[in-house]
Design a protein around this motif. Structure first.
Motif, PDB file in Angstrom:
ATOM      1  N   ASP A  49       0.720  -1.232  -0.060  1.00 54.56           N
ATOM      2  CA  ASP A  49      -0.141  -0.115   0.105  1.00 54.56           C
ATOM      3  C   ASP A  49       0.915   1.200  -0.065  1.00 54.56           C
ATOM      4  O   ASP A  49       0.372   2.489  -0.272  1.00 54.56           O
ATOM      5  N   LEU A  50       2.329   1.148   0.223  1.00 57.72           N
ATOM      6  CA  LEU A  50       2.982   2.277   0.186  1.00 57.72           C
ATOM      7  C   LEU A  50       4.190   1.869  -0.697  1.00 57.72           C
ATOM      8  O   LEU A  50       4.849   0.910  -0.248  1.00 57.72           O
ATOM      9  N   ARG A  51       4.567   2.877  -1.340  1.00 57.25           N
ATOM     10  CA  ARG A  51       5.758   2.459  -2.311  1.00 57.25           C
ATOM     11  C   ARG A  51       6.758   3.752  -2.309  1.00 57.25           C
ATOM     12  O   ARG A  51       6.467   4.674  -2.422  1.00 57.25           O
ATOM     13  N   PHE A  52       8.119   3.261  -2.234  1.00 58.20           N
ATOM     14  CA  PHE A  52       9.129   4.324  -2.615  1.00 58.20           C
ATOM     15  C   PHE A  52       9.897   3.980  -3.747  1.00 58.20           C
ATOM     16  O   PHE A  52      10.504   2.895  -3.612  1.00 58.20           O
ATOM     17  N   ASP A  53      10.019   4.966  -4.555  1.00 57.60           N
ATOM     18  CA  ASP A  53      10.848   4.789  -5.835  1.00 57.60           C
ATOM     19  C   ASP A  53      12.197   5.618  -5.651  1.00 57.60           C
ATOM     20  O   ASP A  53      12.266   6.693  -4.984  1.00 57.60           O
ATOM     21  N   PHE A  54      13.328   4.992  -6.081  1.00 56.25           N
ATOM     22  CA  PHE A  54      14.675   5.559  -5.769  1.00 56.25           C
ATOM     23  C   PHE A  54      15.430   5.913  -7.116  1.00 56.25           C
ATOM     24  O   PHE A  54      15.012   5.175  -8.114  1.00 56.25           O
ATOM     25  N   ASP A  55      16.046   7.047  -7.263  1.00 52.21           N
ATOM     26  CA  ASP A  55      16.562   7.338  -8.235  1.00 52.21           C
ATOM     27  C   ASP A  55      17.973   6.319  -8.389  1.00 52.21           C
ATOM     28  O   ASP A  55      18.215   5.667  -7.624  1.00 52.21           O
ATOM     29  N   GLU A  56      18.803   6.771  -9.574  1.00 59.82           N
ATOM     30  CA  GLU A  56      19.930   6.105  -9.708  1.00 59.82           C
ATOM     31  C   GLU A  56      21.009   6.143  -8.457  1.00 59.82           C
ATOM     32  O   GLU A  56      22.105   5.362  -8.563  1.00 59.82           O
ATOM     33  N   ASN A  57      20.888   7.183  -7.729  1.00 56.66           N
ATOM     34  CA  ASN A  57      21.887   7.249  -6.767  1.00 56.66           C
ATOM     35  C   ASN A  57      21.336   6.736  -5.258  1.00 56.66           C
ATOM     36  O   ASN A  57      21.951   6.821  -4.246  1.00 56.66           O
ATOM     37  N   GLY A  58      20.171   6.131  -5.317  1.00 61.91           N
ATOM     38  CA  GLY A  58      19.496   5.347  -4.157  1.00 61.91           C
ATOM     39  C   GLY A  58      19.027   6.418  -3.132  1.00 61.91           C
ATOM     40  O   GLY A  58      18.688   6.124  -2.180  1.00 61.91           O
ATOM     41  N   LYS A  59      18.139   7.349  -3.850  1.00 59.35           N
ATOM     42  CA  LYS A  59      17.717   8.336  -3.181  1.00 59.35           C
ATOM     43  C   LYS A  59      16.077   8.441  -3.350  1.00 59.35           C
ATOM     44  O   LYS A  59      15.983   8.090  -4.810  1.00 59.35           O
ATOM     45  N   VAL A  60      15.283   8.855  -2.446  1.00 61.27           N
ATOM     46  CA  VAL A  60      13.790   8.720  -2.779  1.00 61.27           C
ATOM     47  C   VAL A  60      13.665   9.815  -3.789  1.00 61.27           C
ATOM     48  O   VAL A  60      13.879  10.823  -3.477  1.00 61.27           O
ATOM     49  N   GLU A  61      12.894   9.382  -4.690  1.00 60.99           N
ATOM     50  CA  GLU A  61      12.327  10.327  -5.843  1.00 60.99           C
ATOM     51  C   GLU A  61      10.948  10.398  -5.927  1.00 60.99           C
ATOM     52  O   GLU A  61      10.144  11.520  -6.544  1.00 60.99           O
ATOM     53  N   PHE A  62      10.267   9.455  -5.542  1.00 61.55           N
ATOM     54  CA  PHE A  62       8.579   9.341  -5.398  1.00 61.55           C
ATOM     55  C   PHE A  62       8.341   8.523  -4.329  1.00 61.55           C
ATOM     56  O   PHE A  62       8.686   7.350  -4.005  1.00 61.55           O
ATOM     57  N   ILE A  63       7.154   8.863  -3.712  1.00 56.32           N
ATOM     58  CA  ILE A  63       6.480   8.139  -2.747  1.00 56.32           C
ATOM     59  C   ILE A  63       5.043   8.051  -3.169  1.00 56.32           C
ATOM     60  O   ILE A  63       4.267   9.118  -3.637  1.00 56.32           O
ATOM     61  N   GLU A  64       4.540   6.810  -3.233  1.00 58.07           N
ATOM     62  CA  GLU A  64       3.038   6.511  -3.400  1.00 58.07           C
ATOM     63  C   GLU A  64       2.365   5.887  -2.594  1.00 58.07           C
ATOM     64  O   GLU A  64       2.685   4.766  -2.222  1.00 58.07           O
ATOM     65  N   PHE A  65       1.027   6.017  -2.498  1.00 58.24           N
ATOM     66  CA  PHE A  65       0.013   5.442  -1.511  1.00 58.24           C
ATOM     67  C   PHE A  65      -0.912   4.967  -2.456  1.00 58.24           C
ATOM     68  O   PHE A  65      -1.445   5.587  -3.251  1.00 58.24           O
ATOM     69  N   LEU A  66      -1.036   3.525  -2.427  1.00 54.99           N
ATOM     70  CA  LEU A  66      -1.719   2.595  -3.269  1.00 54.99           C
ATOM     71  C   LEU A  66      -2.949   1.989  -2.514  1.00 54.99           C
ATOM     72  O   LEU A  66      -3.513   1.390  -3.150  1.00 54.99           O
ATOM     73  N   SER A  67      -3.336   2.587  -1.553  1.00 57.02           N
ATOM     74  CA  SER A  67      -4.486   1.930  -0.456  1.00 57.02           C
ATOM     75  C   SER A  67      -5.995   2.399  -1.049  1.00 57.02           C
ATOM     76  O   SER A  67      -6.599   1.507  -0.578  1.00 57.02           O
ATOM     77  N   GLY A  68      -6.181   3.579  -1.460  1.00 60.23           N
ATOM     78  CA  GLY A  68      -7.274   3.830  -1.906  1.00 60.23           C
ATOM     79  C   GLY A  68      -8.341   4.104  -0.803  1.00 60.23           C
ATOM     80  O   GLY A  68      -7.836   4.002   0.370  1.00 60.23           O
TER      81      GLY A  68
END
Length: 170
Positions: A49-68
């Motif tokens: 229900d919660l996703r963190f995407d990381f850039d090529e340097n291993g840093k958070v670039e996007f946080i998404e809540f998927l739970s609705g």
């Protein structure tokens, strides 16, 4: 229920722990523990229900809540629960805070608020549900009231909300 606040262009406040955009993968794991799932450059928590995407340097670039609307994670943004408030009401709040260009290329299914780097998505829109109901009647298989209410409820609320680093949606 978790206490989660989405802070556009900054990150999230998760039970009084700040997880900033640009945090390291290690920092996210130290604050939230081992992820529920891992996929390439993403970490998933709370039954995905919660996703963190990381850039090529291993840093958070996007946080998404998927739970609705029915999910266990119900984040707040700008003082309202993102999934509990009507989709149009959240759109209006985000539009006001954004004060500028909006990516509306998906005809109501999603919007990217470019100045605040916030995106929202839903699988159906109310007019699409009305069309589905009409098609079911034309096919001689009308939908029951419970199914109609369920579909309209989903169409009138966002299914996901995400925040990204500055210019993420540009």
């Amino acid at each position: 229920m978790e206490n989660i606040e989405i802070i556009p262009l900054v990150g999230i406040n998760f039970n009084d722990k700040i997880i900033a955009l640009s945090s390291s993968r290690e920092n996210v794991e130290s604050l939230l523990g081992a992820p529920y799932g891992i996929r390439e450059k993403s970490l998933y928590y709370f039954n995905n229900d919660l996703r963190f995407d990381f850039d090529e340097n291993g840093k958070v670039e996007f946080i998404e809540f998927l739970s609705g609307i029915d999910g266990k994670i119900q984040p707040k943004i700008y003082g309202v629960y993102a999934f509990q408030v009507e989709a149009d009401d959240l759109y209006n709040i985000l539009n006001k805070k954004n004060s500028g260009d909006i990516d509306d290329s998906e005809n109501g299914y999603s919007y990217g608020f470019l100045n605040v780097s916030v995106g929202v998505f839903r699988n159906a829109i109310p007019t699409g549900v009305v069309e589905m109901i009409e098609e079911a009647v034309e096919d001689g298989e009308p939908m029951n009231t419970n199914d109609i209410e369920y579909e309209m409820r989903k169409a009138n609320h966002w299914a996901t909300i995400g925040i990204g680093i500055e210019n993420y949606y540009r």
